[in-house]
Design a protein around this motif. Structure first.
Motif, PDB file in Angstrom:
ATOM      1  N   GLN A 188      -9.938  -3.954   5.531  1.00 46.43           N
ATOM      2  CA  GLN A 188     -11.273  -4.028   6.128  1.00 46.43           C
ATOM      3  C   GLN A 188     -11.250  -4.877   7.402  1.00 46.43           C
ATOM      4  OE1 GLN A 188     -14.128  -2.383   4.847  1.00 46.43           O
ATOM      5  NE2 GLN A 188     -12.546  -1.392   3.609  1.00 46.43           N
ATOM      6  N   ILE A 189     -10.503  -5.980   7.371  1.00 46.69           N
ATOM      7  CA  ILE A 189     -10.416  -6.853   8.534  1.00 46.69           C
ATOM      8  C   ILE A 189      -9.791  -6.123   9.723  1.00 46.69           C
ATOM      9  CG2 ILE A 189      -9.306  -8.950   9.443  1.00 46.69           C
ATOM     10  CD1 ILE A 189      -9.512 -10.104   6.577  1.00 46.69           C
ATOM     11  N   GLY A 190      -8.758  -5.347   9.443  1.00 42.88           N
ATOM     12  CA  GLY A 190      -8.034  -4.695  10.529  1.00 42.88           C
ATOM     13  C   GLY A 190      -8.536  -3.327  10.930  1.00 42.88           C
ATOM     14  N   ALA A 191      -9.533  -2.813  10.224  1.00 41.87           N
ATOM     15  CA  ALA A 191      -9.960  -1.420  10.405  1.00 41.87           C
ATOM     16  C   ALA A 191     -10.311  -1.061  11.840  1.00 41.87           C
ATOM     17  CB  ALA A 191     -11.137  -1.117   9.484  1.00 41.87           C
ATOM     18  N   GLU A 192     -10.992  -1.944  12.550  1.00 41.44           N
ATOM     19  CA  GLU A 192     -11.439  -1.631  13.904  1.00 41.44           C
ATOM     20  C   GLU A 192     -10.456  -2.116  14.967  1.00 41.44           C
ATOM     21  OE1 GLU A 192     -15.331  -3.256  14.336  1.00 41.44           O
ATOM     22  OE2 GLU A 192     -16.209  -1.992  12.773  1.00 41.44           O
ATOM     23  N   HIS A 193      -9.286  -2.571  14.537  1.00 41.82           N
ATOM     24  CA  HIS A 193      -8.331  -3.147  15.481  1.00 41.82           C
ATOM     25  C   HIS A 193      -6.950  -2.499  15.396  1.00 41.82           C
ATOM     26  CE1 HIS A 193     -11.201  -6.423  16.285  1.00 41.82           C
ATOM     27  NE2 HIS A 193     -11.439  -6.381  14.984  1.00 41.82           N
ATOM     28  N   GLY A 194      -6.855  -1.358  14.754  1.00 43.36           N
ATOM     29  CA  GLY A 194      -5.571  -0.677  14.672  1.00 43.36           C
ATOM     30  C   GLY A 194      -4.580  -1.308  13.723  1.00 43.36           C
ATOM     31  N   VAL A 195      -5.061  -2.163  12.823  1.00 47.52           N
ATOM     32  CA  VAL A 195      -4.177  -2.839  11.867  1.00 47.52           C
ATOM     33  C   VAL A 195      -4.444  -2.290  10.468  1.00 47.52           C
ATOM     34  CG1 VAL A 195      -3.494  -5.038  10.845  1.00 47.52           C
ATOM     35  CG2 VAL A 195      -4.109  -4.922  13.275  1.00 47.52           C
ATOM     36  N   ALA A 196      -3.422  -1.742   9.851  1.00 53.24           N
ATOM     37  CA  ALA A 196      -3.550  -1.154   8.519  1.00 53.24           C
ATOM     38  C   ALA A 196      -2.845  -2.012   7.479  1.00 53.24           C
ATOM     39  CB  ALA A 196      -2.985   0.262   8.497  1.00 53.24           C
ATOM     40  N   SER A 197      -3.382  -2.000   6.272  1.00 56.87           N
ATOM     41  CA  SER A 197      -2.813  -2.759   5.163  1.00 56.87           C
ATOM     42  C   SER A 197      -2.756  -1.875   3.928  1.00 56.87           C
ATOM     43  CB  SER A 197      -3.679  -3.992   4.884  1.00 56.87           C
ATOM     44  OG  SER A 197      -3.298  -4.636   3.684  1.00 56.87           O
ATOM     45  N   ASN A 198      -1.572  -1.726   3.358  1.00 60.64           N
ATOM     46  CA  ASN A 198      -1.390  -0.955   2.136  1.00 60.64           C
ATOM     47  C   ASN A 198      -0.435  -1.702   1.203  1.00 60.64           C
ATOM     48  OD1 ASN A 198      -2.795   1.801   2.636  1.00 60.64           O
ATOM     49  ND2 ASN A 198      -1.593   1.491   4.508  1.00 60.64           N
ATOM     50  N   ALA A 199      -0.322  -1.237  -0.019  1.00 63.90           N
ATOM     51  CA  ALA A 199       0.531  -1.925  -0.989  1.00 63.90           C
ATOM     52  C   ALA A 199       1.408  -0.942  -1.742  1.00 63.90           C
ATOM     53  CB  ALA A 199      -0.318  -2.722  -1.981  1.00 63.90           C
ATOM     54  N   VAL A 200       2.559  -1.437  -2.160  1.00 70.58           N
ATOM     55  CA  VAL A 200       3.428  -0.685  -3.056  1.00 70.58           C
ATOM     56  C   VAL A 200       3.503  -1.411  -4.384  1.00 70.58           C
ATOM     57  CG1 VAL A 200       4.854   0.471  -1.340  1.00 70.58           C
ATOM     58  CG2 VAL A 200       5.467  -1.833  -2.082  1.00 70.58           C
ATOM     59  N   LEU A 201       3.637  -0.646  -5.434  1.00 68.81           N
ATOM     60  CA  LEU A 201       3.867  -1.170  -6.770  1.00 68.81           C
ATOM     61  C   LEU A 201       5.219  -0.596  -7.191  1.00 68.81           C
ATOM     62  CD1 LEU A 201       0.659  -0.728  -6.337  1.00 68.81           C
ATOM     63  CD2 LEU A 201       0.519  -1.109  -8.793  1.00 68.81           C
ATOM     64  N   PRO A 202       6.318  -1.278  -6.848  1.00 74.83           N
ATOM     65  CA  PRO A 202       7.649  -0.675  -6.981  1.00 74.83           C
ATOM     66  C   PRO A 202       8.284  -0.842  -8.360  1.00 74.83           C
ATOM     67  CG  PRO A 202       7.826  -2.805  -5.922  1.00 74.83           C
ATOM     68  CD  PRO A 202       6.354  -2.587  -6.184  1.00 74.83           C
ATOM     69  N   THR A 203       9.117   0.126  -8.686  1.00 74.74           N
ATOM     70  CA  THR A 203       9.998   0.016  -9.840  1.00 74.74           C
ATOM     71  C   THR A 203      11.405   0.291  -9.342  1.00 74.74           C
ATOM     72  OG1 THR A 203       8.298   0.768 -11.391  1.00 74.74           O
ATOM     73  CG2 THR A 203      10.583   0.901 -12.121  1.00 74.74           C
ATOM     74  N   ALA A 204      12.300  -0.673  -9.511  1.00 74.11           N
ATOM     75  CA  ALA A 204      13.665  -0.517  -9.022  1.00 74.11           C
ATOM     76  C   ALA A 204      14.608  -1.358  -9.863  1.00 74.11           C
ATOM     77  CB  ALA A 204      13.766  -0.919  -7.553  1.00 74.11           C
ATOM     78  N   PHE A 205      15.860  -0.959  -9.867  1.00 77.60           N
ATOM     79  CA  PHE A 205      16.887  -1.728 -10.566  1.00 77.60           C
ATOM     80  C   PHE A 205      17.411  -2.777  -9.589  1.00 77.60           C
ATOM     81  CE2 PHE A 205      21.052  -2.797 -12.209  1.00 77.60           C
ATOM     82  CZ  PHE A 205      20.822  -2.874 -13.577  1.00 77.60           C
ATOM     83  N   THR A 206      17.048  -4.041  -9.841  1.00 75.36           N
ATOM     84  CA  THR A 206      17.473  -5.156  -8.994  1.00 75.36           C
ATOM     85  C   THR A 206      17.920  -6.292  -9.902  1.00 75.36           C
ATOM     86  OG1 THR A 206      15.295  -6.234  -8.933  1.00 75.36           O
ATOM     87  CG2 THR A 206      15.697  -4.470  -7.312  1.00 75.36           C
ATOM     88  N   ARG A 207      18.203  -7.435  -9.324  1.00 75.86           N
ATOM     89  CA  ARG A 207      18.621  -8.574 -10.150  1.00 75.86           C
ATOM     90  C   ARG A 207      17.490  -9.025 -11.071  1.00 75.86           C
ATOM     91  NH1 ARG A 207      18.685 -14.118  -6.566  1.00 75.86           N
ATOM     92  NH2 ARG A 207      16.753 -13.789  -5.416  1.00 75.86           N
ATOM     93  N   MET A 208      16.222  -8.679 -10.748  1.00 75.22           N
ATOM     94  CA  MET A 208      15.101  -9.051 -11.611  1.00 75.22           C
ATOM     95  C   MET A 208      14.971  -8.124 -12.818  1.00 75.22           C
ATOM     96  SD  MET A 208      12.034 -10.384  -9.180  1.00 75.22           S
ATOM     97  CE  MET A 208      12.252 -11.775  -8.061  1.00 75.22           C
ATOM     98  N   THR A 209      15.602  -6.954 -12.764  1.00 76.32           N
ATOM     99  CA  THR A 209      15.540  -6.031 -13.898  1.00 76.32           C
ATOM    100  C   THR A 209      16.918  -5.816 -14.523  1.00 76.32           C
ATOM    101  OG1 THR A 209      15.750  -4.164 -12.351  1.00 76.32           O
ATOM    102  CG2 THR A 209      13.532  -4.785 -13.033  1.00 76.32           C
ATOM    103  N   SER A 210      17.898  -6.552 -14.058  1.00 76.01           N
ATOM    104  CA  SER A 210      19.266  -6.351 -14.534  1.00 76.01           C
ATOM    105  C   SER A 210      19.497  -6.873 -15.948  1.00 76.01           C
ATOM    106  CB  SER A 210      20.265  -7.014 -13.573  1.00 76.01           C
ATOM    107  OG  SER A 210      20.017  -8.411 -13.490  1.00 76.01           O
ATOM    108  N   SER A 211      18.458  -7.478 -16.545  1.00 76.61           N
ATOM    109  CA  SER A 211      18.584  -7.966 -17.925  1.00 76.61           C
ATOM    110  C   SER A 211      18.424  -6.839 -18.938  1.00 76.61           C
ATOM    111  CB  SER A 211      17.529  -9.041 -18.197  1.00 76.61           C
ATOM    112  OG  SER A 211      16.219  -8.525 -18.020  1.00 76.61           O
TER     113      SER A 211
END
Length: 333
Positions: A188-211
């Motif tokens: 909302q802050i960036g809407a009129e200024h060409g600034v976009a904001s989006n999010a990812v909710l990732p699932t990946a095999f990394t050191r945080m899921t290596s257990s």
């Protein structure tokens, strides 16, 4: 029907500068490498701590920056802690002082929290929320002014599928849920200024899921859920051509799906009582009609006509120089 060949046009970042936090390993490293391979100059930020956030080392960020440089790209390491006072400002300053600008910010820094909520130490809760939520806010707050001034910017935040609920890691889930609202607010802050904001909710095999215990599932995760498969979606969200803002996407294993914040049509009572609402729970709970408002005002306006009020809130906002004309709540509970 004419086939959409837009996927044939390579998305490039030539002349752009990207900051990736938590870029020393796993997902962050994949993002930094992919952005650099497509022409971006990259600030590789990483404190170099372990998955709990403890400790620190310059080696992870230096290693990734060196890999990018060796491959012919441009990169510089940064070792600031996103949770430290002034950390966000120093990270963004590194981009501007080294490369002259900032076009892309990927908020990826994070730590692991799988603790039991009732017995979880206060320090763990505070560190988890500080890293995921407050750290993202700090770096974004520093990146926004130059992006708004130059009328261009792309911000990608990192939430998690954990927002759907789990018995463990409650502080992690709470912080990641907060990032959904934060992402939408920045949009909302960036809407009129060409600034976009989006999010990812990732699932990946990394050191945080290596257990994950050895076995067929671990093998499948390691081969299919690579960080590079998430990076493909992050680069799309980070590109100037991506047409959406304030959206969240679940990404992993080659899948990209939109997460919607929806509201049921609900039930309206003229003189509400607990008993009346109880008597209409089926209607209240039904997802047969689901609204997906883009912001708080749109959600409020979606049911005002059913209450007998037909005007748009935009028509009720008093000019800034005439507060005596009346007030209207545009964004609040």
């Amino acid at each position: 029907m004419t086939a959409d060949r837009s996927f044939d046009q390579e998305l490039r970042f030539d002349g752009q500068v990207a900051v990736v936090t938590g870029a020393g390993n796993g997902l962050g490293r994949a993002y930094a490498m992919a952005l650099a391979a497509r022409g971006a100059a990259v600030v590789v930020n990483d404190l170099g701590g372990d998955i709990s956030g403890a400790g620190g080392s310059a080696r992870p960020a230096q290693t990734v920056a060196a890999e990018i440089t060796a491959a012919g790209g441009q990169a510089t390491p940064n070792f600031d802690d996103v949770t430290a006072p002034g950390g966000g400002e120093r990270i963004v300053a590194t981009a501007i002082e080294t490369f002259g600008r900032i076009d892309v910010l990927v908020n990826n820094a994070g730590i692991l929290d799988t603790s039991e909520f009732v017995t979880c130490p206060d320090e763990t809760i505070q560190r988890t929320v500080a890293t995921h939520l407050l750290g993202t806010m700090a770096v974004t707050r520093a990146a926004l002014p130059p992006m708004l001034d130059q009328k261009h910017g792309r911000i990608v935040c990192t939430s998690s599928g954990a927002v759907f609920g789990s018995r463990e890691g409650v502080a992690y889930q709470a912080a990641k849920s907060g990032l959904i609202a934060f992402t939408r607010a920045v949009a909302q802050i960036g809407a009129e200024h060409g600034v976009a904001s989006n999010a990812v909710l990732p699932t990946a095999f990394t050191r945080m899921t290596s257990s994950i215990p050895p076995g067929a599932f671990r093998d499948f995760m390691e081969s299919r859920f690579t960080p590079e498969r998430v990076a493909a979606a992050v680069l799309l969200l980070a590109h100037a051509s991506f047409p959406h803002s304030g959206e969240c996407f679940l990404v992993g294993g080659g899948r990209m799906a939109r997460l919607v914040l929806g509201v049921t049509e609900g039930y309206i009572a003229d003189d509400p009582t607990p008993e009346e609402f109880r008597g209409h729970l089926d209607t209240i709970m039904s997802t047969g009609t689901l609204l997906t408002p883009a912001n708080r005002v749109e959600e409020f306006e979606s049911y005002l006509p059913r209450l007998g009020f037909g005007a748009s809130l935009d028509q009720l906002v008093a000019p800034a120089d005439a507060p005596e004309a009346g007030t209207a709540v545009r964004n609040g509970d």
